[in-house]
Design a protein around this motif. Structure first.
Motif, PDB file in Angstrom:
ATOM      1  N   UNK A   8       0.813  -1.221   0.000  1.00  0.00           N
ATOM      2  CA  UNK A   8       0.000   0.000   0.000  1.00  0.00           C
ATOM      3  C   UNK A   8       0.844   1.269   0.000  1.00  0.00           C
ATOM      4  N   UNK A   9       2.167   1.136  -0.128  1.00  0.00           N
ATOM      5  CA  UNK A   9       3.081   2.282  -0.217  1.00  0.00           C
ATOM      6  C   UNK A   9       2.948   3.227   0.974  1.00  0.00           C
ATOM      7  N   UNK A  10       2.850   2.684   2.173  1.00  0.00           N
ATOM      8  CA  UNK A  10       2.687   3.504   3.362  1.00  0.00           C
ATOM      9  C   UNK A  10       4.038   4.022   3.833  1.00  0.00           C
ATOM     10  N   UNK A  11       4.027   5.165   4.540  1.00  0.00           N
ATOM     11  CA  UNK A  11       5.269   5.784   4.996  1.00  0.00           C
ATOM     12  C   UNK A  11       5.857   5.006   6.169  1.00  0.00           C
ATOM     13  N   UNK A  12       7.082   5.381   6.560  1.00  0.00           N
ATOM     14  CA  UNK A  12       7.800   4.652   7.598  1.00  0.00           C
ATOM     15  C   UNK A  12       7.091   4.701   8.948  1.00  0.00           C
ATOM     16  N   UNK A  13       6.535   5.865   9.308  1.00  0.00           N
ATOM     17  CA  UNK A  13       5.878   5.980  10.611  1.00  0.00           C
ATOM     18  C   UNK A  13       4.690   5.044  10.709  1.00  0.00           C
ATOM     19  N   UNK A  14       3.860   5.010   9.657  1.00  0.00           N
ATOM     20  CA  UNK A  14       2.697   4.125   9.664  1.00  0.00           C
ATOM     21  C   UNK A  14       3.124   2.664   9.653  1.00  0.00           C
ATOM     22  N   UNK A  15       4.134   2.342   8.865  1.00  0.00           N
ATOM     23  CA  UNK A  15       4.605   0.956   8.770  1.00  0.00           C
ATOM     24  C   UNK A  15       5.153   0.471  10.107  1.00  0.00           C
ATOM     25  N   UNK A  16       5.942   1.328  10.784  1.00  0.00           N
ATOM     26  CA  UNK A  16       6.487   0.946  12.091  1.00  0.00           C
ATOM     27  C   UNK A  16       5.373   0.742  13.105  1.00  0.00           C
ATOM     28  N   UNK A  17       4.340   1.579  13.054  1.00  0.00           N
ATOM     29  CA  UNK A  17       3.210   1.392  13.970  1.00  0.00           C
ATOM     30  C   UNK A  17       2.515   0.065  13.717  1.00  0.00           C
ATOM     31  N   UNK A  18       2.349  -0.311  12.446  1.00  0.00           N
ATOM     32  CA  UNK A  18       1.671  -1.570  12.132  1.00  0.00           C
ATOM     33  C   UNK A  18       2.436  -2.764  12.700  1.00  0.00           C
ATOM     34  N   UNK A  19       3.776  -2.694  12.664  1.00  0.00           N
ATOM     35  CA  UNK A  19       4.575  -3.778  13.241  1.00  0.00           C
ATOM     36  C   UNK A  19       4.373  -3.813  14.754  1.00  0.00           C
ATOM     37  N   UNK A  20       4.415  -2.650  15.415  1.00  0.00           N
ATOM     38  CA  UNK A  20       4.231  -2.599  16.871  1.00  0.00           C
ATOM     39  C   UNK A  20       2.848  -3.097  17.266  1.00  0.00           C
ATOM     40  N   UNK A  21       1.816  -2.670  16.530  1.00  0.00           N
ATOM     41  CA  UNK A  21       0.452  -3.099  16.843  1.00  0.00           C
ATOM     42  C   UNK A  21       0.305  -4.607  16.687  1.00  0.00           C
ATOM     43  N   UNK A  22       0.970  -5.166  15.674  1.00  0.00           N
ATOM     44  CA  UNK A  22       0.907  -6.614  15.469  1.00  0.00           C
ATOM     45  C   UNK A  22       1.512  -7.360  16.654  1.00  0.00           C
ATOM     46  N   UNK A  23       2.662  -6.906  17.138  1.00  0.00           N
ATOM     47  CA  UNK A  23       3.319  -7.572  18.265  1.00  0.00           C
ATOM     48  C   UNK A  23       2.483  -7.453  19.537  1.00  0.00           C
ATOM     49  N   UNK A  24       1.961  -6.256  19.801  1.00  0.00           N
ATOM     50  CA  UNK A  24       1.167  -6.054  21.019  1.00  0.00           C
ATOM     51  C   UNK A  24      -0.128  -6.850  20.948  1.00  0.00           C
ATOM     52  N   UNK A  25      -0.824  -6.775  19.806  1.00  0.00           N
ATOM     53  CA  UNK A  25      -2.082  -7.496  19.667  1.00  0.00           C
ATOM     54  C   UNK A  25      -1.903  -8.997  19.785  1.00  0.00           C
ATOM     55  N   UNK A  26      -0.837  -9.534  19.199  1.00  0.00           N
ATOM     56  CA  UNK A  26      -0.589 -10.975  19.289  1.00  0.00           C
ATOM     57  C   UNK A  26      -0.273 -11.384  20.721  1.00  0.00           C
ATOM     58  N   UNK A  27       0.465 -10.537  21.455  1.00  0.00           N
ATOM     59  CA  UNK A  27       0.763 -10.855  22.851  1.00  0.00           C
ATOM     60  C   UNK A  27      -0.488 -10.899  23.702  1.00  0.00           C
ATOM     61  N   UNK A  28      -1.374  -9.932  23.522  1.00  0.00           N
ATOM     62  CA  UNK A  28      -2.600  -9.870  24.329  1.00  0.00           C
ATOM     63  C   UNK A  28      -3.535 -11.024  23.991  1.00  0.00           C
ATOM     64  N   UNK A  29      -3.762 -11.258  22.709  1.00  0.00           N
ATOM     65  CA  UNK A  29      -4.722 -12.288  22.307  1.00  0.00           C
ATOM     66  C   UNK A  29      -4.169 -13.695  22.487  1.00  0.00           C
ATOM     67  N   UNK A  30      -2.843 -13.846  22.541  1.00  0.00           N
ATOM     68  CA  UNK A  30      -2.280 -15.154  22.880  1.00  0.00           C
ATOM     69  C   UNK A  30      -2.603 -15.534  24.312  1.00  0.00           C
ATOM     70  N   UNK A  31      -2.630 -14.541  25.205  1.00  0.00           N
ATOM     71  CA  UNK A  31      -3.025 -14.810  26.593  1.00  0.00           C
ATOM     72  C   UNK A  31      -4.444 -15.356  26.658  1.00  0.00           C
ATOM     73  N   UNK A  32      -5.329 -14.799  25.815  1.00  0.00           N
ATOM     74  CA  UNK A  32      -6.711 -15.287  25.784  1.00  0.00           C
ATOM     75  C   UNK A  32      -6.751 -16.712  25.243  1.00  0.00           C
ATOM     76  N   UNK A  33      -5.975 -16.985  24.203  1.00  0.00           N
ATOM     77  CA  UNK A  33      -5.980 -18.318  23.604  1.00  0.00           C
ATOM     78  C   UNK A  33      -5.436 -19.371  24.570  1.00  0.00           C
ATOM     79  N   UNK A  34      -4.458 -19.014  25.388  1.00  0.00           N
ATOM     80  CA  UNK A  34      -3.877 -19.977  26.324  1.00  0.00           C
ATOM     81  C   UNK A  34      -4.774 -20.233  27.531  1.00  0.00           C
ATOM     82  N   UNK A  35      -5.733 -19.383  27.744  1.00  0.00           N
ATOM     83  CA  UNK A  35      -6.649 -19.583  28.872  1.00  0.00           C
ATOM     84  C   UNK A  35      -7.653 -20.684  28.524  1.00  0.00           C
TER      85      UNK A  35
END
Length: 597
Positions: A114-141
């Protein structure tokens, strides 16, 4: 037997029941004592685990004249066993590193498409890591709901962005650029240059939010029905085509220098060189320098598997990235602007996307959630096996139901987290098998590390600075591992004449799409209509037919349901010799015994 022993009457008085307040107090005190013992004792920190085995390098050959030293096997830590703190943290870090490359790859590819800029791209990586950490806790319960239903598997199950979403989103983005939803410019040489289109990502999120309700509904079907709809023939085919399509659309293209348009080697525009003409050490696509950097990362993964310790083997993908980045940085191929512009600390919703629904994407996204359901069944089964949990019975069926429900709810919540749909990851099963640690405490530490990596925004900037060729060498291996997973699932198929027929029909479309991606692109060009809904339906069908794993999965499901199963009588009729018929009967009996076991 004496009369006293046979009597059903007891003279013992029952013990007094403690008051509820005292019971709660004792329970709290017991937990406090456990925490104190873990923190203040050597056994609580280290336990009996052989850490030397975990960190010792591997010798692939024996030294002449010297006997190989035999270390005792480390103990197996079950789901809820008491786990030493150091081992819990070390194992959790292993799990986080094992899945890290799989978590950062989808947002990097989304942002690049989607040709997104560096700031948006870096946020998407951070959101992916945080979201996966939170929802993995739910899956392990394993939270019990009404009427015997559960949420979560109760296993060391972690989640990440589904590669099925990655493959489908690529087709959806291409359709959006083709119909003008996203801006693009066609050069004099016919090369199409895409413009930034963050709204397209918001539409994928909104569409996936609605379509996640399908997987939530599927979770309440009996597991036997799901297994009937999605047997190994179907799931193996889908997983195989997901990996193969990702190799062709992203992995091998990035290995050559990029997949943003420079692979067409245009004669004008910013993509004459890869990644762009303004990048440091920009070169034409397919240059030997790019191929060499990618191969260096690839061979680093192989050498780590050959010589590395069990800890490093589980993080071999990260080792490949690190080695490639070190050499690329020393040679001047890395642009550090993404690191400079990335914030030190970040979290969810720092950057927000305009959520919308793209009607032509509804049908493909529904198919994506069907595929994540299939993946979940296989991954939960594999996790239960390596965790030494029974893979039959009501308890296991409830784990499948809880895992699929958590996957569906995770897809809904992840869209609100600005993260693409998540599904259970299979990479961690190898970590469990090697470290002999299936304890959920290690999984919770894994989630803590993932959230920490996401909150530290500079880490996302570092991931974004990885050169395309280095990323391509690693992701090609990663996506090939998905192909192997599909082949492994297909190995459970008996491959009768019927099974071979179903697989051949499914692969006819899937492999055909893979080799000639544009075959169905012009299917409805001759249809003239002013009906927007009908035009959207045509576009949906085109996206489905142009996505290899979707079309092959649909064909496999339909044929598996309508073609009759071959019975032993049909097999006997095909063989006239009695001895051959007797052999088939014996093989059939053996197969039935294996299924019962």
């Amino acid at each position: 037997m004496s009369g006293s022993s046979a009597s059903s009457v007891t003279k013992d008085q029952p013990a007094a029941t403690a008051p509820p307040e005292a019971g709660r107090y004792l329970g709290l005190r017991r937990h406090v004592d456990t925490v104190r013992r873990k923190v203040t004792t050597k056994h609580g920190w280290l336990g009996d685990y052989d850490y030397g085995w975990l960190c010792s390098p591997t010798l692939p050959f024996a030294i002449p004249g010297r006997k190989a030293s035999k270390r005792r096997a480390p103990p197996f830590y079950a789901l809820d066993a008491e786990l030493p703190l150091v081992l819990a943290m070390a194992s959790g870090l292993q799990h986080a590193l094992a899945m890290l490359a799989g978590l950062i790859t989808p947002p990097i590819i989304f942002a690049g498409s989607l040709m997104l800029d560096n700031e948006t791209s870096a946020y998407m990586i951070s959101a992916s890591l945080i979201g996966c950490g939170i929802l993995s806790l739910v899956q392990m319960s394993r939270m019990k709901l009404i009427r015997g239903y559960y949420l979560g598997t109760g296993l060391l199950s972690v989640v990440g962005t589904s590669f099925a979403t990655l493959s489908t989103a690529d087709a959806i983005f291409s359709a959006m650029y083709s119909n003008g939803t996203c801006p693009s410019i066609t050069g004099a040489d016919g090369v199409i240059t895409r413009g930034p289109c963050p709204d397209a990502y918001g539409m994928v999120l909104g569409t996936s939010l609605i379509c996640s309700l399908l997987e939530i509904g599927l979770s309440f079907l009996p597991p036997r029905v799901l297994k009937r709809l999605f047997p190994p023939m179907v799931t193996g085919t889908v997983i195989l085509m997901i990996g193969a399509s990702l190799i062709g659309s992203s992995g091998i293209l990035d290995w050559g220098g990029g997949s943003n348009g420079c692979q067409a080697r245009p004669t004008t525009g910013i993509y004459q060189l890869c990644p762009t003409v303004g990048s440091p050490h920009a070169l034409p696509w397919g240059s030997p320098q790019f191929i060499g950097l990618g191969f260096l990362s690839f061979i680093s993964i192989i050498l780590t598997e050959l010589f590395g310790s069990p800890f490093l083997k589980n993080a071999s993908i990260i080792v490949g990235l690190a080695v490639g980045c070190i050499v690329a940085g020393a040679a001047g191929y890395i642009d550090g602007s993404s690191i400079t512009t990335a914030p030190a600390i970040t979290f969810l919703w720092v950057y927000r996307f305009k959520i919308g629904v793209y009607p032509p994407a509804i049908l493909p996204m529904l198919a994506v959630y069907v595929s994540t359901t299939m993946e979940a069944i296989g991954d939960i089964t594999a996790s239960a096996e390596v965790s030494r949990i029974a893979v039959e019975g009501l308890e296991f069926d409830s784990r499948i139901q809880g895992g699929i429900l958590s996957d569906g709810i995770g897809g809904f919540i992840s869209a609100l987290f600005t993260v693409a749909p998540l599904s259970i990851f299979a990479q961690n099963n190898g970590v469990i098998a090697i470290t002999r640690c299936a304890n959920r405490a290690a999984g919770r530490w894994c989630c803590a590390f993932l959230i920490l990596f996401g909150v530290l925004g500079k880490i996302s900037g570092v991931f974004l600075a990885i050169p395309n060729s280095v990323l391509g060498g690693v992701t090609t291996f990663l996506f090939s591992s998905v192909v192997v997973s599909g082949l492994r699932v297909l190995s459970f198929v008996r491959f009768t004449r019927r099974d071979r027929f179903v697989l051949a029909a499914a692969l006819s479309f899937g492999v055909g799409d893979l080799i000639v991606p544009d075959i169905f692109t012009y299917l409805f060009d001759g249809v003239q209509t002013t009906n927007g809904g009908l035009q959207g339906l045509f576009e949906s069908i085109t996206i489905v037919l142009s996505t290899p794993f979707l079309v092959s999965g649909i064909v496999a499901v339909i044929l598996n349901l309508i073609l009759p199963q071959e019975g032993i009588e049909e097999l006997l009729e095909e063989n006239e010799e009695p001895e051959v018929a007797e052999d088939i009967e014996l093989q059939q009996e053996a197969l039935e015994q294996e299924r019962k076991v």
